[in-house]
Design an enzyme around this catalytic site. Structure first.
Site, PDB file in Angstrom:
ATOM      1  N   GLU A   1      -8.013 -14.158  14.199  1.00  0.00           N
ATOM      2  CA  GLU A   1      -8.685 -13.170  14.858  1.00  0.00           C
ATOM      3  C   GLU A   1      -8.404 -11.768  14.510  1.00  0.00           C
ATOM      4  OE1 GLU A   1      -9.769 -15.456  19.007  1.00  0.00           O
ATOM      5  OE2 GLU A   1      -8.246 -13.935  19.097  1.00  0.00           O
TER       6      GLU A   1
ATOM      7  N   HIS B   1     -16.265 -17.174  21.690  1.00  0.00           N
ATOM      8  CA  HIS B   1     -15.750 -18.462  21.573  1.00  0.00           C
ATOM      9  C   HIS B   1     -16.623 -19.622  22.139  1.00  0.00           C
ATOM     10  CE1 HIS B   1     -12.676 -15.420  22.353  1.00  0.00           C
ATOM     11  NE2 HIS B   1     -11.740 -16.112  21.538  1.00  0.00           N
TER      12      HIS B   1
HETATM   13 FE   LIG Z   1      -9.941 -15.134  20.690  1.00  0.00          FE
END
Ligand SMILES: [Fe+3]
Ligand SMILES: [Fe+3]
Lengths: 280, 131, 280, 131
Positions: free
Chosen positions: C240, C59
């Site tokens: 995701e 991230h």
């Molecule tokens: Fe994530």
């Protein structure tokens, strides 16, 4: 709509760059190499591509063993010549083509090619020597460049078939770009050479010339050559030739050969050079 | 079944595959460090001291000091990384390639001018163990 | 020969890590989340995997916009928890499994997956939160971990179908490794969440539960879900979930479901968790 | 024909695609710089002065100073990068997400406890222009 107007293949031997940069291009040894690019220089001055999609490999310059992308596309605004251990080559910086490059990246990833997107990297002789061979020594390169780096340093590189398939997807990507651009695709590296071990200095003119034939007339057969055959026939570093298949895949099934040149030696290497156009 | 190495039988050649990359990791990263001028200066001033900063095997360090490139290839070095060593020494790729073949640079350059080494002569290498 | 002994999916919400690290795991809000992992903790203490192949996404911790790999495999000896802006999580470092990881990398590249090989990177909550959920708070993680980072930050991520195909190739890669290892494959991230814009806070329990059904019983159908459907139904960060398909592809056609858990909310997110075994 | 954006019609959502990544490059790299403590300190001491070190548009700089996250998303920011700004401010993801919806953090947290926002209510967002 953007168009692929031509394909170019060429070796990217660092000693060629050094000969140019050090004013030794006129020596008979190097004159034999540069004479093979006289046609290309006249031709490209008339072709005036807007963008060159330049397939090359990094030689432990931008990428160490910390991180090794199989396929890396340069989407940045600018790329500077790398310091490969004796200072950067005294050549212009490379202007990128971010809009087209991002478009290609998105298109190829959606087409199941697992690219690494790179906004910041230096480019080594693998990219700058072909520019020197094709454009000479201008104050600025006359077109934009999208660097496309292929791992051929750590085994295994992508297969020839994978590179050829990527070339075909690259054609779809470029032709779907909304912009009136003339794009050339260059495949660099090779031809036969081995830089290491007791077998260093290997040159296989027979293999090289057959490969030149196949690239022009039977790319499917060229794409079917397995890694081990490149290594056995063309030397451990001859495996760089898989990169030519990306160029070839981008040109479509039939091509016209505008120019062909083959010469031994340039330092440790055979030099091969083609200019191809998609057949009308 | 481990991955095949169809290239293992090619003489005089070390392929930088996963096994080589693992054993050569620190050796190659040491080489990469020589791209910076101040590291080159420190290395030149004292090879051994500089090498001792790296998690390399004693064998690898000795081979660097001896500039034994065939040995370095066998110990996990990759030629594009090893190039940073001979570039730091001010020596060319052709010089380094020649030393790996056991020829002088002149002999090697002459071979290249005559069209290079033919793969048809690979059997001549079989008797020259390397690494 | 190495064997894939089980597959695990789990969300990797950073707030879960923060709750654990700050001693708030006993609060009723978090207790509802952790209770779903009681089974997993008992189960994995008996299973004792040697290696976890851990699919997650970075991230903006190890990878900035300078370089974005679609698929990155961690082949290093060790990976440290990333400093994500408030210091690294107080959890153990992660011991890699370089020999197996390099074997998998070589095998997958020869199978036409264009991996980036990474020897050096820090790992963020995407990787460490699943370890915390499954193993609690030990002094050292009880197994080795191969980090496998998938780009889901810059659009487009790889397609679900691409991830599923990669999982199948991963199975071949692991099973061809010469070593008596029990390997689990974990797919992390999700379930539905959107962290941005006026639509933030989106949760679609219906979609999530259907996705859990499909992952178990009809992975081909799950793999066919296009990006836009994830975004529309499960939120911009719900995409995701494509990572779960790598886990599923590695397990073979039929699986037995040992455990299933679904809960809303953990911070902004739905939590989904499965334990699967290849059917005998 | 440019690449399709099948997600363009989803309300209240900016997808960080190639176009966004291009315009947001320096904005996001500025955010990334806040992962280092000394950069955070310099940014906190003088937002404007720190922002002026980056090749960002004036609009982007103003939006950072205003902590207008919807505006930053529209100007090429990605939420995982923008997270470095609110983390530097000591604020949580839930706080930041709430501000983007126009709710208070309490309202937003209550919505999440009640099962979150349903995609069936997307039409409610159509009238809220963003960015
Ligand atoms: Fe994530
Ligand atoms: Fe090369």
């Amino acid at each position: 709509m953007a168009k692929i107007t031509a394909g170019v293949t060429t070796s990217h031997v660092p000693a060629i760059g050094a000969a140019l940069d050090n004013g030794r291009a006129g020596e008979p040894y190097w004159q034999k190499v540069f004479s093979g690019y006289e046609f290309a220089k006249r031709w490209i001055a008339e072709e005036k591509p807007d963008v060159v999609f330049l397939v090359y490999n990094d030689h432990a310059s931008a990428f160490s063993l910390d991180l090794i992308p199989t396929f890396a596309i340069g989407t940045g605004e600018r790329f500077n010549p790398a310091d490969e251990g004796w200072g950067p080559r005294p050549v212009p910086g490379v202007e990128g083509a971010p809009e087209l490059a991002f478009h290609i990246a998105q298109s190829l990833i959606l087409d199941d090619f697992d690219l690494t997107i790179v906004n910041k990297m230096d480019v080594d002789h693998g990219l700058t020597v072909p520019l020197s061979l094709m454009f000479g020594q201008p104050d600025a390169w006359p077109c934009k460049v999208i660097p496309f780096a292929v791992n051929v340093v750590q085994y295994p590189p992508p297969s020839g078939a994978r590179c050829y398939a990527l070339g075909k997807a690259l054609r779809r990507a470029i032709e779907s770009f909304d912009g009136d651009l003339k794009v050339q695709v260059w495949g660099t590296g090779g031809m036969s050479h081995q830089l290491q071990g007791p077998r260093a200095g290997l040159i296989n003119a027979e293999f090289d010339n057959r490969f030149l034939d196949l690239i022009v007339n039977d790319p499917e057969a060229a794409a079917a050559i397995p890694h081990v055959e490149y290594i056995r026939e063309a030397g451990s570093e001859g495996i760089e030739l898989v990169m030519w298949l990306i160029m070839r895949g981008a040109l479509g099934d039939k091509v016209d050969q505008l120019h062909r040149f083959y010469h031994v030696p340039a330092s440790n290497t055979a030099v091969g050079h083609l200019i191809l156009k998609g057949a009308a | 079944m481990p991955l095949e190495k169809p290239y293992a039988s090619i003489p005089g050649t070390v392929i930088f595959d996963a096994d080589q990359a693992r054993v050569g990791y620190h050796l190659n990263q040491f080489c990469m460090s020589l791209m910076k001028a101040d590291n080159r200066a420190r290395f030149k001033a004292d090879n051994r001291a500089y090498l001792d900063e790296w998690a390399m095997s004693e064998e690898q360090k000795q081979a660097v000091i001896a500039r034994d490139y065939n040995r370095l290839l066998a110990l996990g070095g990759n030629v594009y990384f090893l190039a940073k060593i001979f570039s730091s020494d001010g020596l060319s790729f052709q010089f380094a390639a020649a030393t790996m073949t056991g020829m002088s640079q002149e002999e090697y350059a002459a071979m290249m001018l005559n069209g290079g080494r033919s793969p048809k002569n690979d059997h001549l290498l079989e008797t020259k163990p390397h690494g």
